[in-house]
Motif scaffolding. Structure first.
Motif, PDB file in Angstrom:
ATOM      1  N   VAL A 122       0.701  -3.977   1.813  1.00 47.41           N
ATOM      2  CA  VAL A 122       0.660  -4.638   3.170  1.00 47.41           C
ATOM      3  C   VAL A 122       0.857  -6.195   2.746  1.00 47.41           C
ATOM      4  O   VAL A 122       1.736  -6.722   3.380  1.00 47.41           O
ATOM      5  CB  VAL A 122      -0.898  -4.414   3.541  1.00 47.41           C
ATOM      6  CG1 VAL A 122      -0.943  -5.424   4.886  1.00 47.41           C
ATOM      7  CG2 VAL A 122      -1.031  -3.059   4.165  1.00 47.41           C
ATOM      8  N   LEU A 158       2.201  -0.079  10.446  1.00 45.95           N
ATOM      9  CA  LEU A 158       0.918  -0.237   9.933  1.00 45.95           C
ATOM     10  C   LEU A 158      -0.096   0.543  10.761  1.00 45.95           C
ATOM     11  O   LEU A 158      -1.180   1.062   9.969  1.00 45.95           O
ATOM     12  CB  LEU A 158       0.355  -1.845  10.318  1.00 45.95           C
ATOM     13  CG  LEU A 158       1.049  -2.985   9.595  1.00 45.95           C
ATOM     14  CD1 LEU A 158       0.760  -4.364  10.049  1.00 45.95           C
ATOM     15  CD2 LEU A 158       0.322  -2.910   8.256  1.00 45.95           C
ATOM     16  N   ALA A 191      -2.731  -6.222  10.016  1.00 46.30           N
ATOM     17  CA  ALA A 191      -2.696  -5.947   8.731  1.00 46.30           C
ATOM     18  C   ALA A 191      -3.822  -6.058   7.903  1.00 46.30           C
ATOM     19  O   ALA A 191      -4.168  -5.106   6.965  1.00 46.30           O
ATOM     20  CB  ALA A 191      -1.540  -7.200   8.052  1.00 46.30           C
TER      21      ALA A 191
END
Length: 296
Positions: A122, A158, A191
């Motif tokens: 990420v 995501l 995120a």
């Protein structure tokens, strides 16, 4: 710029002003209007303050702006080219700006195959690529539609990443994640929530756009172990401080962490209000675990 000036003068962050004006000047320099546009922006505020505020106060307030105005030629130099990106970040960015979700996910899975933990993908890959996309927009190398297309593609990536990979075992801890009031960088809380979920947290994201009282109300209702706030722009510091102060009055009091560029610039004020200012997602995760103590 006006919101920035109010924060700079209210909290004594004149060192931040130099850094922020440099960013404005650099962006304008890449758009063929470096000197005149930046000069007009500074001149307009200097004239307005001198016209509305009596001496000597107006001279004190305009002095930092005048110094920057006098040094303006030094601010509009286009900086040298940045160092080459890691190939995986360059590849990820190339897929994002054309909206290729499948291609971007393939790059992510390539990092997994190279031994990178799924949570580190990420910040290392997704956020690094988005940061570069933002920088290239500032340098006038990418269009607004490309930045928007990349953002929407990342949101889709995501949303599915936690169910597509295996993260750490559950920690049985709850994290509440939100932008501070008036901060609209929507990708960061999303995120971070995904990152924390993969590290074993039960992570709830409030997104962006909530006022301080609603963030505190959510914390009071759900009683999280930690509240993670994102402050990208130092101009949003007043809302961040109000949120931290409201959260600090809750019982039980959650661990409060505020991250982002704006948080680093205003570290002293946030810490004095009762918040931690981590340097990375992992640092925030580790601090929240350590400061939270054993989970009841």
């Amino acid at each position: 710029f006006g919101a920035l000036l109010r924060v700079v003068f209210r909290y004594g962050l004149t060192d931040v002003l130099r850094e922020e004006v440099a960013g404005y000047a650099t962006s304008l320099a890449y758009r063929q209007s470096p000197h005149d546009a930046m000069a007009l922006l500074l001149d307009s505020w200097i004239v307005a303050m001198q016209g509305l505020i009596r001496p000597p106060e107006c001279h004190v307030l305009t002095a930092p702006l005048q110094r920057l105005r006098d040094e303006l030629p030094d601010w509009v130099c286009i900086p040298p080219s940045a160092s080459p990106l890691p190939p995986q970040v360059e590849a990820m960015m190339g897929r994002l700006v054309v909206g290729d979700r499948a291609g971007a996910e393939a790059v992510m899975r390539g990092r997994l195959a190279a031994g990178v933990p799924p949570w580190d993908v990420v910040p290392e890959l997704i956020l690094a690529a988005m940061a570069e996309i933002g920088s290239r927009w500032e340098r006038n190398e990418l269009t607004i539609y490309q930045e928007h297309l990349a953002t929407e593609t990342v949101i889709r990536l995501l949303a599915g990443w936690p169910s597509a990979v295996t993260g750490d075992p559950p920690l049985h801890r709850l994290a509440l994640v939100s932008c501070v009031p008036d901060d609209h960088i929507q990708l960061v809380p999303l995120a971070l929530a995904v990152y924390l979920e993969l590290r074993g947290w039960n992570a709830m994201s409030l997104g962006y756009g909530l006022p301080a009282d609603q963030i505190a109300a959510a914390a009071e209702a759900f009683r999280p172990d930690a509240v993670f706030l994102s402050l990208a722009m130092v101009a949003r510091l007043p809302g961040a401080l109000e949120t931290v102060e409201r959260l600090a009055r809750l019982s039980p009091r959650p661990v409060i962490l505020v991250g982002g560029r704006g948080a680093r610039q205003a570290r002293v004020w946030l810490q004095s209000a009762g918040a931690e200012v981590p340097t990375s997602f992992d640092d925030g995760h580790q601090r929240a675990l350590t400061m939270g103590g054993p989970h009841a």
